[in-house]
Design an enzyme around this catalytic site. Structure first.
Site, PDB file in Angstrom:
ATOM      1  N   ASN A  59       0.871  -1.173   0.000  1.00  0.00           N
ATOM      2  CA  ASN A  59       0.000   0.000   0.000  1.00  0.00           C
ATOM      3  C   ASN A  59       0.913   1.230   0.000  1.00  0.00           C
ATOM      4  O   ASN A  59       1.647   1.450   0.969  1.00  0.00           O
ATOM      5  CB  ASN A  59      -0.863  -0.054   1.269  1.00  0.00           C
ATOM      6  CG  ASN A  59      -1.805   1.127   1.373  1.00  0.00           C
ATOM      7  OD1 ASN A  59      -1.605   2.168   0.754  1.00  0.00           O
ATOM      8  ND2 ASN A  59      -2.845   0.956   2.166  1.00  0.00           N
ATOM      9  N   TYR A 153      -8.389  15.959  -3.935  1.00  0.00           N
ATOM     10  CA  TYR A 153      -7.662  15.314  -5.039  1.00  0.00           C
ATOM     11  C   TYR A 153      -6.801  16.334  -5.794  1.00  0.00           C
ATOM     12  O   TYR A 153      -5.617  16.089  -6.063  1.00  0.00           O
ATOM     13  CB  TYR A 153      -8.701  14.674  -5.960  1.00  0.00           C
ATOM     14  CG  TYR A 153      -8.164  13.939  -7.158  1.00  0.00           C
ATOM     15  CD1 TYR A 153      -7.574  12.691  -7.032  1.00  0.00           C
ATOM     16  CD2 TYR A 153      -8.293  14.481  -8.445  1.00  0.00           C
ATOM     17  CE1 TYR A 153      -7.110  12.003  -8.145  1.00  0.00           C
ATOM     18  CE2 TYR A 153      -7.843  13.804  -9.564  1.00  0.00           C
ATOM     19  CZ  TYR A 153      -7.250  12.564  -9.414  1.00  0.00           C
ATOM     20  OH  TYR A 153      -6.798  11.879 -10.520  1.00  0.00           O
ATOM     21  N   THR A 156      -3.660  17.290  -4.003  1.00  0.00           N
ATOM     22  CA  THR A 156      -2.558  16.311  -4.064  1.00  0.00           C
ATOM     23  C   THR A 156      -1.886  16.319  -5.438  1.00  0.00           C
ATOM     24  O   THR A 156      -0.661  16.229  -5.535  1.00  0.00           O
ATOM     25  CB  THR A 156      -3.041  14.872  -3.767  1.00  0.00           C
ATOM     26  OG1 THR A 156      -3.970  14.439  -4.772  1.00  0.00           O
ATOM     27  CG2 THR A 156      -3.699  14.765  -2.413  1.00  0.00           C
TER      28      THR A 156
HETATM   29  P1  NDP Z   1      -8.155   2.978 -11.120  1.00  0.00           P
HETATM   30  O1  NDP Z   1      -9.075   3.276  -9.999  1.00  0.00           O
HETATM   31  O2  NDP Z   1      -8.682   2.331 -12.357  1.00  0.00           O
HETATM   32  O3  NDP Z   1      -6.916   2.103 -10.595  1.00  0.00           O
HETATM   33  C1  NDP Z   1      -6.230   2.521  -9.468  1.00  0.00           C
HETATM   34  C2  NDP Z   1      -4.997   1.686  -9.295  1.00  0.00           C
HETATM   35  O4  NDP Z   1      -4.248   2.210  -8.193  1.00  0.00           O
HETATM   36  C3  NDP Z   1      -5.305   0.241  -8.949  1.00  0.00           C
HETATM   37  O5  NDP Z   1      -4.321  -0.563  -9.556  1.00  0.00           O
HETATM   38  C4  NDP Z   1      -5.186   0.207  -7.429  1.00  0.00           C
HETATM   39  O6  NDP Z   1      -4.825  -1.057  -6.890  1.00  0.00           O
HETATM   40  C5  NDP Z   1      -4.058   1.184  -7.230  1.00  0.00           C
HETATM   41  N1  NDP Z   1      -4.027   1.775  -5.897  1.00  0.00           N
HETATM   42  C6  NDP Z   1      -4.941   2.582  -5.321  1.00  0.00           C
HETATM   43  N2  NDP Z   1      -4.562   2.904  -4.066  1.00  0.00           N
HETATM   44  C7  NDP Z   1      -3.380   2.272  -3.867  1.00  0.00           C
HETATM   45  C8  NDP Z   1      -2.496   2.180  -2.769  1.00  0.00           C
HETATM   46  N3  NDP Z   1      -2.753   2.827  -1.619  1.00  0.00           N
HETATM   47  N4  NDP Z   1      -1.365   1.440  -2.900  1.00  0.00           N
HETATM   48  C9  NDP Z   1      -1.098   0.786  -4.048  1.00  0.00           C
HETATM   49  N5  NDP Z   1      -1.908   0.822  -5.124  1.00  0.00           N
HETATM   50  C10 NDP Z   1      -3.036   1.551  -5.032  1.00  0.00           C
HETATM   51  O7  NDP Z   1      -7.456   4.379 -11.456  1.00  0.00           O
HETATM   52  P2  NDP Z   1      -6.945   4.988 -12.838  1.00  0.00           P
HETATM   53  O8  NDP Z   1      -6.225   3.976 -13.622  1.00  0.00           O
HETATM   54  O9  NDP Z   1      -8.049   5.736 -13.450  1.00  0.00           O
HETATM   55  O10 NDP Z   1      -5.914   6.085 -12.266  1.00  0.00           O
HETATM   56  C11 NDP Z   1      -4.515   5.874 -12.246  1.00  0.00           C
HETATM   57  C12 NDP Z   1      -3.850   7.204 -11.954  1.00  0.00           C
HETATM   58  O11 NDP Z   1      -4.235   8.149 -12.954  1.00  0.00           O
HETATM   59  C13 NDP Z   1      -4.266   7.812 -10.609  1.00  0.00           C
HETATM   60  O12 NDP Z   1      -3.170   8.456 -10.011  1.00  0.00           O
HETATM   61  C14 NDP Z   1      -5.313   8.837 -11.011  1.00  0.00           C
HETATM   62  O13 NDP Z   1      -5.391   9.879 -10.069  1.00  0.00           O
HETATM   63  C15 NDP Z   1      -4.762   9.307 -12.344  1.00  0.00           C
HETATM   64  N6  NDP Z   1      -5.753   9.912 -13.199  1.00  0.00           N
HETATM   65  C16 NDP Z   1      -6.811   9.197 -13.706  1.00  0.00           C
HETATM   66  C17 NDP Z   1      -7.746   9.796 -14.535  1.00  0.00           C
HETATM   67  C18 NDP Z   1      -8.892   9.080 -15.126  1.00  0.00           C
HETATM   68  O14 NDP Z   1      -9.721   9.736 -15.785  1.00  0.00           O
HETATM   69  N7  NDP Z   1      -9.027   7.793 -14.972  1.00  0.00           N
HETATM   70  C19 NDP Z   1      -7.629  11.230 -14.858  1.00  0.00           C
HETATM   71  C20 NDP Z   1      -6.488  11.873 -14.286  1.00  0.00           C
HETATM   72  C21 NDP Z   1      -5.595  11.238 -13.501  1.00  0.00           C
HETATM   73  P3  NDP Z   1      -5.952  -2.185  -6.530  1.00  0.00           P
HETATM   74  O15 NDP Z   1      -6.425  -2.714  -7.853  1.00  0.00           O
HETATM   75  O16 NDP Z   1      -5.214  -3.198  -5.737  1.00  0.00           O
HETATM   76  O17 NDP Z   1      -7.026  -1.484  -5.786  1.00  0.00           O
END
Ligand code: NDP
Length: 242
Positions: A59, A153, A156
């Protein structure tokens, strides 16, 4: 063999980044928080395509866990240098500030901001010593222009943009580059409750983006082609903001 670590590689953008970096020839450490099934799916598809990697569960918001799991991997693999770090793991907990709970504020800050710190701290020294490193932070349009309902958000992501620019200036002389990629609306679990039909008129390219379209930019920044780019924020937002 070149090594890359992608946080949050089990789903969405992180999954696409893992697959792309593997196809670029990296051995990929696929990090995830709890969804082992999806993380395994990422690894399987890397292997099906002829690539290689392994799962690494921690995590990002838990400093002790990052230090024990990732620190142990580094200790046990002194001959392997993780030269690419993609800080992708992130969460949203949207609410108007006036209604925001302490938990909504703290969990987003702990994951998106402390997560960057906890993981980068583990790898930075080796990158500096080896004079070889690429740090790529996945930020957001919200951190660039602000977004109502996302004060936590956006705070951050804006912080990580500032950290990207600062760290780039600290480590440039050591041949470590630090850049950020700022997606707009990308089709993943994070945006699945959003109404694309309602939102797409706001997007000049008239659609949500695909995770693979973000992964292409990460791949470029991780490659030799981007050797003279550092401290940059590259938008992948269909023209919503520049
Ligand atoms: P998803 O919700 O689809 O996936 C999130 C991923 O992050 C999962 O693999 C999850 O793991 C992992 N994760 C979350 N919290 C933790 C943690 N504490 N430790 C380790 N892993 C963690 O998100 P997206 O793919 O959409 O987003 C990815 C990045 O892109 C993020 O930083 C998001 O802020 C950014 N972003 C996304 C946008 C969008 O439109 N989708 C737009 C702008 C930015 P697990 O599967 O185990 O839960």
């Amino acid at each position: 063999m070149k090594y890359a670590l992608v946080t949050g590689g089990s789903r969405g953008i992180g999954k696409a980044v893992c697959k792309k970096l593997a196809s670029d020839g990296f051995y990929v450490l696929v990090n995830y928080r709890s969804n082992e099934k999806e993380a395994q799916d990422t690894l399987n598809s890397i292997k099906e395509d002829g690539g290689d990697g392994e799962l690494i569960q921690f995590n990002v918001s838990d400093k002790e866990q990052v230090s024990s799991v990732l620190g142990k991997w580094i200790e046990e693999n002194p001959d392997k240098h993780i030269e690419v770090l993609v800080n992708n793991a992130g969460i949203t907990k949207d609410n108007l500030m006036v209604f925001m709970t302490d938990e909504e504020w703290e969990s987003v800050v702990m994951t998106n901001q402390f997560g960057f710190y906890n993981v980068t701290k583990q790898l930075l020294q080796n990158m500096i010593v080896k004079k070889n490193g690429r740090i790529i932070n996945i930020v957001s349009l919200s951190g660039q222009k602000g977004q109502p309902g996302q004060v936590n958000y956006a705070a951050t992501k804006g912080a990580i943009i500032a950290a990207t620019k600062s760290l780039a200036q600290e480590v440039g002389k050591k041949k470590v580059t630090v850049n950020a990629v700022a997606p707009g609306f990308i089709k993943t679990d994070m945006t699945e409750k959003m109404d694309e039909a309602q939102l797409k008129p706001l997007i000049p390219l008239n659609r949500f983006g695909k995770p693979e379209e973000v992964a292409e930019v990460v791949s470029f920044l991780a490659s030799g082609k981007a050797s003279y780019i550092t401290g940059e924020v590259i938008s992948v937002n269909g023209g919503m903001y520049s």
